[in-house]
Design a protein around this motif. Structure first.
Motif, short mmCIF file in Angstrom:
data_model
loop_
_atom_site.label_atom_id
_atom_site.label_comp_id
_atom_site.label_asym_id
_atom_site.label_seq_id
_atom_site.Cartn_x
_atom_site.Cartn_y
_atom_site.Cartn_z
N ALA A 183 0.82 -1.20 0.00
CA ALA A 183 0.00 0.00 0.00
C ALA A 183 0.86 1.26 0.00
N LEU A 184 0.40 2.27 -0.72
CA LEU A 184 1.07 3.56 -0.79
C LEU A 184 0.11 4.66 -0.39
N HIS A 185 0.66 5.76 0.13
CA HIS A 185 -0.13 6.93 0.45
C HIS A 185 0.49 8.09 -0.33
N VAL A 186 -0.10 8.38 -1.46
CA VAL A 186 0.49 9.31 -2.41
C VAL A 186 -0.52 10.39 -2.75
N ASP A 187 -0.12 11.66 -2.68
CA ASP A 187 -0.94 12.75 -3.17
C ASP A 187 -0.42 13.22 -4.52
N VAL A 188 0.88 13.47 -4.60
CA VAL A 188 1.51 13.87 -5.85
C VAL A 188 2.77 13.02 -6.02
N VAL A 189 2.94 12.42 -7.18
CA VAL A 189 4.09 11.57 -7.43
C VAL A 189 5.04 12.29 -8.37
N ASP A 190 6.27 12.51 -7.95
CA ASP A 190 7.22 13.17 -8.86
C ASP A 190 7.68 12.17 -9.92
N ARG A 191 8.22 12.70 -11.00
CA ARG A 191 8.55 11.87 -12.16
C ARG A 191 9.58 10.80 -11.84
N ALA B 85 -1.56 -15.98 -18.19
CA ALA B 85 -2.09 -15.15 -19.28
C ALA B 85 -2.89 -13.98 -18.71
N ILE B 86 -3.68 -14.22 -17.67
CA ILE B 86 -4.46 -13.14 -17.05
C ILE B 86 -3.52 -12.13 -16.41
N PHE B 87 -2.52 -12.63 -15.67
CA PHE B 87 -1.54 -11.77 -15.01
C PHE B 87 -0.80 -10.90 -16.04
N THR B 88 -0.38 -11.52 -17.13
CA THR B 88 0.37 -10.79 -18.16
C THR B 88 -0.45 -9.65 -18.74
N LYS B 89 -1.72 -9.91 -19.00
CA LYS B 89 -2.60 -8.87 -19.53
C LYS B 89 -2.79 -7.74 -18.53
N GLU B 90 -2.96 -8.09 -17.25
CA GLU B 90 -3.13 -7.08 -16.22
C GLU B 90 -1.86 -6.26 -16.06
N LYS B 91 -0.71 -6.92 -16.08
CA LYS B 91 0.56 -6.21 -15.95
C LYS B 91 0.74 -5.23 -17.10
N GLU B 92 0.38 -5.64 -18.30
CA GLU B 92 0.46 -4.74 -19.45
C GLU B 92 -0.43 -3.51 -19.25
N ALA B 93 -1.61 -3.72 -18.68
CA ALA B 93 -2.52 -2.60 -18.42
C ALA B 93 -1.93 -1.63 -17.40
N VAL B 94 -1.27 -2.18 -16.37
CA VAL B 94 -0.65 -1.35 -15.33
C VAL B 94 0.50 -0.54 -15.94
N VAL B 95 1.34 -1.19 -16.72
CA VAL B 95 2.47 -0.50 -17.36
C VAL B 95 1.97 0.60 -18.29
N SER B 96 0.91 0.32 -19.04
CA SER B 96 0.34 1.31 -19.95
C SER B 96 -0.18 2.52 -19.17
N PHE B 97 -0.86 2.26 -18.06
CA PHE B 97 -1.39 3.35 -17.23
C PHE B 97 -0.26 4.22 -16.68
N LEU B 98 0.77 3.58 -16.13
CA LEU B 98 1.88 4.31 -15.52
C LEU B 98 2.72 5.03 -16.56
N SER B 99 2.71 4.54 -17.80
CA SER B 99 3.48 5.17 -18.87
C SER B 99 2.73 6.33 -19.53
N GLY B 100 1.45 6.46 -19.25
CA GLY B 100 0.64 7.50 -19.86
C GLY B 100 0.68 8.80 -19.09
N PRO B 101 -0.29 9.69 -19.33
CA PRO B 101 -0.34 10.98 -18.63
C PRO B 101 -0.38 10.78 -17.12
N ARG B 102 0.26 11.68 -16.39
CA ARG B 102 0.30 11.57 -14.93
C ARG B 102 -1.09 11.73 -14.35
N GLN B 103 -1.38 10.90 -13.35
CA GLN B 103 -2.69 10.89 -12.71
C GLN B 103 -2.54 11.23 -11.22
#
Length: 422
Positions: A19-27, A65-83
């Motif tokens: 678990a993390l407690h994050v308000d703003v994550v620096d690059r 196969a399920i894990f790999t697809k989920e991991k790809e989704a996480v990497v895509s999210f983290l690689s996209g615009p900052r949230q």
């Protein structure tokens, strides 16, 4: 928890499920977290979350196969615009869609609902800008408890139990009497937990509100109805009572008549916490919910659309942004424990205790965005009997608030301790 550049915990860099407690994550921190996710293999996942899969089997290949697809989704999210929040590899990374759905277990309210507009100014609202309804410094530590519903769709029962425990803990008179009961029975403060299993198995659901009952879903209102009528025993007393089940609770126990065979009547005749009634808050209204959370004495049972929560890792989650334009299908019950109002450019948030265990999210909690225009952030649920209604209810409902938070909220009143002869 606040700051302009909070670094990710070192442990989280090695294990993306922490678990993390994050308000703003620096690059720089985001890059390190992304690299940790990329290097987190399925073997690491199996070891971390104690899976029993055997390499080389069909089950291993299926889950990989399920894990790999989920991991790809996480990497895509983290690689996209900052949230404002982080996605991560959680314990749900190998779950199928149906297994995720079973973790929701909330199908709505036993009330017919209609659309409504903004709150009328019928009173002066006096809540502060920020409030935490939990008493986390109490010696009883009940507010710190985060349950895990496992494979049972009992979020509605766990949400009700979390709400009741926190309100019980805030009542010094009840806790004093409870201490005397525990001491006389050879128990300790650690035995003061209430039994969510009693709520799950002793709550009847004749109209199929929120599901078929038990592990197949029900509502927080029905849970409070049961507690009003019968009370809720301590977990220690429930565990001491003989059981008709010889396995962990799951959806297979939720069939017609399950409560006649699974409710432990001997436990229901022990020390019980009762309520005199419960208050259902106005539908789709912001100010009454904030006011009740501040002044009613504890957390509130709430309904949400948790469809996209499984990968939540920390921060303030929003239901608008990349790939999300609002979520309004109510399918999960939670305990609303606090809020922080938005100010200027700083996001506000609702703080919620979930029932997916302390290893998910922020130690079992999620912060989700509290918008300035919550009452105007709305949408239709046009298939309520898939995830919302009781038998005979309308097929559509108008839902407002982030993840539908304003739609259906309820809290117990007149909490008290009552003791029956053993």
């Amino acid at each position: 928890m606040r700051g302009a550049g909070i670094l990710l915990a070192a442990a989280a860099l090695q294990a993306p499920g922490v678990a993390l407690h994050v308000d703003v994550v620096d690059r720089r921190s985001l890059a390190r977290h992304l690299e940790a996710v990329r290097s987190f293999s399925f073997d690491h996942f199996v070891e971390k979350f104690n899976r029993s899969y055997v390499a080389g089997t069909e089950e291993w290949a299926h889950r990989l196969a399920i894990f790999t697809k989920e991991k790809e989704a996480v990497v895509s999210f983290l690689s996209g615009p900052r949230q404002s929040w982080l996605m991560g590899i959680t314990m749900f990374a190998d779950y199928t869609a149906s297994e995720r759905w079973s973790m929701l277990g909330r199908r709505g309210s036993p009330k017919n609902r209609t659309a409504s507009g903004a709150s009328a100014n019928w009173r002066e609202w006096t809540y502060p800008q920020e409030h935490n309804a939990l008493h986390t410094n109490s010696p009883w530590k009940l507010g710190n408890i985060v349950r895990s519903q496992g494979g049972c769709g009992s979020c509605w029962a766990m949400a009700a139990t979390h709400v009741l425990e926190a309100r019980m803990e805030a009542n010094a008179s009840i806790m004093k009497s409870l201490r005397e009961v525990l001491v006389s029975g050879g128990k300790t403060n650690a035995d003061s937990r209430l039994s969510s299993a009693a709520v799950t198995y002793c709550t009847k659901n004749p109209r199929n509100c929120g599901g078929q009952g038990g592990c197949a879903g029900a509502t927080t209102e029905l849970a409070f109805d049961m507690v009003k009528e019968r009370g809720i025993p301590l977990e220690a007393h429930w565990n001491d009572a003989p059981s008709n089940l010889n396995h962990a609770p799951s959806s297979r126990d939720s069939k017609p008549g399950y409560y006649e065979t699974s409710c432990k009547e001997s436990a229901m005749r022990r020390t019980l916490v009762g309520i005199t009634n419960y208050e259902v808050l106005p539908q789709n209204k912001l100010h009454p919910l904030l006011q009740a959370l501040y002044e009613s004495g504890g957390p509130i049972g709430a309904s949400v659309d948790a469809t996209t929560w499984f990968g939540y890792h920390g921060g303030i989650m929003s239901d608008r942004g990349v790939g999300i334009k609002g979520r309004f299908v109510i399918n999960h019950a939670v305990a609303l424990t606090g809020y922080k109002m938005p100010t200027g450019t700083e996001r506000g948030y609702w703080r919620i205790k979930n029932s997916w265990g302390p290893r998910w999210g922020e130690d079992g909690f999620i912060r989700m965005e509290l918008k300035k225009n919550e009452e105007e952030h709305c949408g239709w649920d046009r298939n309520t009997h898939v995830g919302l209604a009781c038998d005979g209810d309308p097929n559509e409902a108008w839902i407002c608030g982030t993840f539908g938070i304003l739609y259906d909220s309820v809290y117990p009143t007149g909490i008290h301790l009552r003791e029956y002869p053993r």
